[in-house]
Design an enzyme around this catalytic site. Structure first.
Site, PDB file in Angstrom:
ATOM      1  N   ALA A 508       0.844  -1.193   0.000  1.00 22.57           N
ATOM      2  CA  ALA A 508       0.000   0.000   0.000  1.00 22.57           C
ATOM      3  C   ALA A 508       0.880   1.244   0.000  1.00 22.57           C
ATOM      4  CB  ALA A 508      -0.905  -0.030   1.233  1.00 22.57           C
ATOM      5  N   GLY A 512       0.902   1.052  -4.953  1.00 22.38           N
ATOM      6  CA  GLY A 512      -0.292   0.275  -4.597  1.00 22.38           C
ATOM      7  C   GLY A 512      -1.491   1.151  -4.269  1.00 22.38           C
ATOM      8  N   ASN A 586       7.941  -2.950  -2.452  1.00 21.95           N
ATOM      9  CA  ASN A 586       9.191  -2.268  -2.792  1.00 21.95           C
ATOM     10  C   ASN A 586      10.265  -3.250  -3.267  1.00 21.95           C
ATOM     11  OD1 ASN A 586       8.483  -2.854  -0.144  1.00 21.95           O
ATOM     12  ND2 ASN A 586      10.242  -1.765   0.698  1.00 21.95           N
ATOM     13  N   THR A 587      11.061  -2.813  -4.224  1.00 21.16           N
ATOM     14  CA  THR A 587      12.172  -3.630  -4.738  1.00 21.16           C
ATOM     15  C   THR A 587      13.410  -2.730  -4.802  1.00 21.16           C
ATOM     16  OG1 THR A 587      11.430  -3.073  -6.962  1.00 21.16           O
ATOM     17  CG2 THR A 587      10.788  -5.239  -6.131  1.00 21.16           C
ATOM     18  N   THR A 628       8.736  -3.050 -10.022  1.00 27.55           N
ATOM     19  CA  THR A 628       9.822  -3.165 -10.998  1.00 27.55           C
ATOM     20  C   THR A 628      10.739  -4.293 -10.520  1.00 27.55           C
ATOM     21  OG1 THR A 628       9.649  -0.798 -11.261  1.00 27.55           O
ATOM     22  CG2 THR A 628      11.630  -1.839 -12.164  1.00 27.55           C
ATOM     23  N   GLU A 653       4.556  -0.585 -13.787  1.00 22.99           N
ATOM     24  CA  GLU A 653       3.879   0.695 -13.570  1.00 22.99           C
ATOM     25  C   GLU A 653       4.803   1.833 -14.017  1.00 22.99           C
ATOM     26  OE1 GLU A 653       0.684   1.499 -12.780  1.00 22.99           O
ATOM     27  OE2 GLU A 653       1.611   3.342 -13.461  1.00 22.99           O
ATOM     28  N   LEU A 655       3.847   5.247 -13.534  1.00 20.48           N
ATOM     29  CA  LEU A 655       3.447   6.541 -12.958  1.00 20.48           C
ATOM     30  C   LEU A 655       4.668   7.234 -12.362  1.00 20.48           C
ATOM     31  CD1 LEU A 655       3.396   6.567  -9.578  1.00 20.48           C
ATOM     32  CD2 LEU A 655       1.435   5.130  -9.939  1.00 20.48           C
ATOM     33  N   ALA A 656       4.644   8.542 -12.396  1.00 13.43           N
ATOM     34  CA  ALA A 656       5.706   9.307 -11.744  1.00 13.43           C
ATOM     35  C   ALA A 656       5.089   9.986 -10.527  1.00 13.43           C
ATOM     36  CB  ALA A 656       6.280  10.337 -12.701  1.00 13.43           C
ATOM     37  N   CYS A 763      13.449   5.333  -7.997  1.00 14.83           N
ATOM     38  CA  CYS A 763      13.371   4.464  -9.189  1.00 14.83           C
ATOM     39  C   CYS A 763      14.523   4.621 -10.174  1.00 14.83           C
ATOM     40  CB  CYS A 763      12.070   4.718  -9.909  1.00 14.83           C
ATOM     41  SG  CYS A 763      10.655   4.312  -8.886  1.00 14.83           S
TER      42      CYS A 763
END
Ligand code: NAD
Ligand code: UPG
Length: 931
Positions: A508, A512, A586-587, A628, A653, A655-656, A763
């Protein structure tokens, strides 16, 4: 410029645009009326079709005797010659019935099943031509082309000189033939004959056809470039090796040009055209048939149907010229087919006959009104029939001087280019005769070249070759182009929108939360559950104290929370009866072991997999990688969950932060990689608000990699412009001006060209490092170095900036007050991850400066921050701008200057302020890459 050209340009300039527009609107309104039926009045449409079937049946009875007497009189002579007339007639009637049934069935089938999910792309290529070895024709308009084996033979046309020679373009590679090759002898002989007999020549705007014996027929057009008078001659050229002939025959029909001429069964069918040899231009609206054996001409009068109802008016009352006509079908098939032997085959043949005929599109009448209906002329019935074809999909707009080809393999008409007098088109449309649906081809490659009209084109295999024509400005087009057509996915699987009932999302966070909120608002019939292990995070969402700051997020949460959007820490609520589960955890970059600081850490993904593994799934679960991830994570997921009933998809995804809601509402694209059947299921969610053409289906590795590549490209652009800012600093150029100049090139584009103190965020850096790690693990050292430089430049830019601060302040920052404006990695977010300010703050702390930090939304752990700008500048020696918040542009810097210690420095790490104004206030102002 010749007289005609001048006249054309003059007429374009002097057209009253309002009138043109008005007539066009009238035509469109009319069409709108006609087309309304397609979706909303389906039952009515079917009823019409059925009425048509009944009508045709009664007509058939009435006409049978007449038909037997007169049938095939014109076109059917060869049938009679084969003595199969009787069988043909009987079959024709059963056939007519079936045709009508098929049309009705096709129509229903199409609308109910929505099967047109083919993405058609066209790569525009400029075939490389070798001028030394090839005979390259001069640019021209109004030339014509026919297909001869694997060559397109180009005849005639109008340019600054007479074009009487024949050129051959290879339909395999788009290159003009070598001088030494291709029926050299024929061409030489033809040239010789033309020189011997100067009357035998081809001008332009004629029609050109080739028959099954490789005899070419040209009709009408302008006699030659000099006189520019129209003709009614048929020119016959045989290219058979030892039967080279070049003959001309007078006909009895009116001289004309810009008509259409179609070869069928030893006849040329001529439609419309115009004659402007005399003062008054005459537009034709006639249908003529030239018997090519005896050159007899017969005018015929098709019955005109619109919406299956016989019309009294002729559709081309005011004439028709500059249109295209294309033959579909092959009467020979029917002639040789034994209808009694095989019913299956019979169905196939019927399908073909349904579509048979001459299709006519575009052109204009004597009052400059453009035609934009598609007409079908059925010539092998008596009387012949002209009908408006009701099509689905986006029909091409009205136009003239375009070109149209037919491809039997895909059973589609290909319509290209043309003009509507105001603009010149470079678009390619396909009309699939299977379901009468238009589809526009998405062109890529050399997009500036296609725009043209009065060109000629020929289609072979999957390539459309286009030669000559005029550009928007009326200039002759030099480059022949080739458009290679690719059918991306032909999907016959139907979307079942209601199949997905429940969706859950692991994580979330920044992705998310907003993603599920937007999805829930756009897909009100599905339930969305956002699951997170962090209870605090979940509580924040449930109490509308959002852990992320995003414009308009509130609106979407308010609409959906507790309706069809749930935030929870309970895995059972998330996974019970779930159809689709997104992994949006998260990655980050890995902090330990092999690949530390480079590879992505998928341990959070792993923890989700363990949860799923434990959970007793009751139905198939589509598991979607939204995070990602490193390439081939999908294989890892499959391995971990190999005993579970799951299917993995990749749906990265894009989105920025700061524009998340806007990006989710209007994504540039949605990529879905993986098994198409399940990808479709996921697409059915997106399709509720994202246009179909923006959804790209790929293989799963491509989807995974495309995300890493996209972020690396973005990082590369920022590093590129930052590298230029360093040059600018040395030579006194202004990097903002460079960005503007370079970004105005549409190929480069103006986005992501703002110089800065370095890119930050969770990112760009980690995904770039992930690409570098991938290259290294594939032992692609040079490629890895190339991308590593993008990363190093970013580090250098940050270092350069704090060096600038320290050296400008004479390396004496101890106990000096420095105001830090901005800690987030960019404006409009509360995210400080990998923000350049983290490093700069740390370096300034090491210099023992006293820092006063302010950010409208961002908060760095364990760091004291100002809550507002009040009193922040009092006694400060420097202002350091690190984030481009709009609020910082509105500060009263004159007042701030008055409160500050002297000298007062301003270091603008975003080039946010106007340097000259700041300097005039007294600041020692330093931007990036500007004087
Ligand atoms: N932030 C962005 O702008 C953005 C944009 C596109 C893609 N991405 C990618 O999306 C992913 C998520 O990014 P983010 O910024 O939303 O991360 P985030 O850190 O904001 O959110 C991740 C959430 O996942 C939760 N989580 C961790 N393990 C979990 C588990 N086992 N079960 C349930 N929840 C768990 C965490 O508690 C956290 O709340 C990353 O891979 C990122 O690269 C991020
Ligand atoms: O011209 C520019 C544009 C950006 N930046 C900086 O680059 C960083 C990244 O900006 P941006 O890409 O807008 O923010 P993110 O939210 O990190 O979004 C990126 O990373 C996301 C996570 O993967 C992707 O989904 C997005 O498509 C991608 O833009 C920020 O520090 C910006 O200040 C510049 O310095 N100059």
């Amino acid at each position: 410029m010749n007289q005609r050209e001048r006249r054309r340009i003059y007429s374009l300039q002097n057209k009253d645009p309002i009138n043109i527009l008005k007539s066009r609107i009238d035509v469109s309104m009319d069409n709108l009326q006609k087309r309304k039926t397609l979706n909303s009045e389906l039952p009515q449409l079917i009823q019409n079709k059925m009425q048509m079937v009944n009508y045709t049946a009664s007509m058939q009875l009435q006409q049978k005797t007449k038909y037997e007497q007169l049938s095939l009189k014109i076109l059917k002579e060869p049938y009679r010659a084969l003595n199969i007339k009787q069988r043909m007639i009987t079959n024709h009637f059963t056939l007519q019935q079936k045709i009508q049934d098929t049309i009705a069935y096709d129509c229903i089938k199409h609308i109910l099943s929505n099967t047109d999910n083919t993405i058609i792309k066209g790569q525009v290529i400029l075939p490389v031509q070798n001028e030394q070895q090839y005979t390259i024709p001069v640019s021209r308009q109004g030339s014509r082309v026919v297909k001869y084996d694997h060559y397109g033979l180009v005849f005639g046309g109008h340019s600054h000189r007479e074009n009487i020679e024949i050129h051959a373009i290879s339909l395999l590679n788009g290159q003009w033939k070598r001088k030494q090759e291709f029926c050299q002898s024929q061409i030489e002989q033809l040239k010789l004959r033309q020189i011997l007999n100067p009357n035998l020549r081809l001008g332009c705007y004629f029609s050109l056809n080739i028959d099954e014996n490789k005899t070419i027929y040209a009709f009408g057009g302008e006699k030659n470039t000099n006189s520019r008078r129209t003709t009614n001659m048929v020119t016959k050229i045989s290219l058979e090796d030892d039967r080279l002939e070049w003959q001309q025959y007078q006909t009895s029909i009116g001289c004309r040009r810009n008509h259409s001429g179609i070869y069928s069964h030893n006849h040329l069918i001529i439609i419309g055209g115009l004659d402007d040899s005399e003062l008054n231009t005459k537009f034709y609206n006639d249908f003529q048939m030239i018997n090519l054996i005896n050159m007899n001409c017969t005018q015929f009068y098709p019955k005109f149907y619109s919406k299956q109802v016989i019309q009294n008016d002729h559709p081309f009352q005011l004439g028709i010229a500059y249109h295209s006509a294309t033959l579909v079908g092959n009467p020979y098939l029917r002639m040789n087919y034994d209808f009694t032997s095989n019913t299956k085959k019979e169905e196939q043949v019927d399908q073909l006959f349904t579509k048979e005929g001459i299709y006519i599109f575009g052109g204009k009448d004597s009052e400059d009104n453009l035609y934009n209906e598609l007409y079908q002329l059925i010539i092998d019935t008596y009387p012949s029939v002209l009908q408006i074809v009701e099509t689905l999909g986006q029909r091409p707009s009205g136009r003239r001087s375009h070109s149209m080809n037919y491809d039997e393999k895909i059973s589609a008409l290909l319509l290209f280019g043309g003009t509507n007098e105001m603009e010149c088109f470079g678009d390619l449309h396909l009309l699939f005769l299977k379901n009468y649906t238009w589809q526009k081809v998405q062109l890529q490659g050399y997009l500036e070249y296609p725009f043209r009209y009065e060109h000629c084109s020929v289609y072979n295999e999957d390539k459309l070759f286009i030669f000559g024509g005029l550009s928007q400005n009326g200039f002759l087009m030099y480059n022949p182009i080739q458009i290679q057509i690719k059918f991306k996915t032909i999907l016959n699987i139907h979307f079942k929108h209601m199949q997905i009932n429940k969706v859950c999302c692991f994580g979330a966070g920044y992705v998310g939360g907003p993603t599920m909120a937007v999805m829930a608002s756009k897909c009100p019939k599905q339930t969305f559950v956002v699951y997170d292990i962090n209870e605090l995070q979940i509580n924040k969402w449930n109490n509308k104290q959002y852990p992320v700051y995003e414009k308009n997020l509130d609106e979407y949460i308010n609409q959906t929370l507790d309706n069809n959007l749930i935030f929870t820490c309970d895995i059972d609520i998330a996974l019970k009866d779930c159809d689709i589960a997104f992994l949006a955890v998260n990655t980050p970059s890995k902090k330990y072991g092999l690949g530390a600081e480079s590879s992505l850490d998928i341990s959070y993904i792993d923890s989700c997999l363990q949860e799923i593994k434990k959970y007793p799934l009751t139905k198939k679960l589509i598991l979607v990688e939204k995070s990602t991830v490193p390439i081939k994570t999908c294989d890892y997921i499959n391995a971990v969950l190999k005993d579970k009933n799951i299917c993995v998809l990749s749906n990265p995804e894009f989105l920025a932060e700061g524009t998340a809601i806007q990006d989710l509402l209007n994504p540039d694209r949605v990529i879905i990689g993986g098994t198409i059947e399940y990808a479709q299921q996921l697409a059915s969610l997106y399709q509720q608000w994202v246009p179909k053409e923006k959804i790209i289906f790929t293989n799963i590795y491509s989807a995974e990699l495309s995300k890493i590549v996209a972020n690396s490209f973005l990082a590369q652009r920022v590093s590129s412009i930052n590298s230029i800012s360093i040059i600018c600093d040395k030579i006194g150029a202004d990097v903002n001006e460079i960005s503007q100049c370079v970004g105005s090139d549409s190929r480069i584009g103006n986005k992501f060209l703002k110089t800065s103190v370095g890119f930050g965020g969770s990112c760009l850096k980690k995904d770039l490092l992930c690409l570098i790690y991938l290259c290294e693990s594939l032992q692609l050292d040079e490629v890895a170095q190339y991308w590593r430089q993008v990363y190093l430049l970013n580090e250098f830019q940050k270092q350069r900036f704090y060096n600038l601060i320290i050296t400008s302040m004479f390396n004496s920052l101890r106990n000096k007050i420095i105001v830090i404006l901005g800690v987030t990695f960019k404006a409009n977010t509360n995210d400080t991850r990998e923000s350049a300010s983290l490093m700069i703050i740390q370096k300034l702390q090491e210099e023992q400066a006293i820092l006063r930090i302010y950010d409208p939304q961002g908060k760095i752990d364990k760091l004291e921050q100002y809550q507002s700008l009040d009193g922040i500048f009092q006694g400060a020696s420097a202002i350091v701008i690190l984030t481009e918040w709009e609020e910082f542009t509105k500060i009263d810097y004159a007042q701030a200057y008055n409160q500050m210690a002297k000298p007062s420095y301003c270091f603008d790490g975003r080039n946010l302020l106007q340097g000259d104004i700041m300097k005039s206030l007294g600041f020692l102002y330093y931007g990036l890459g500007r004087i």
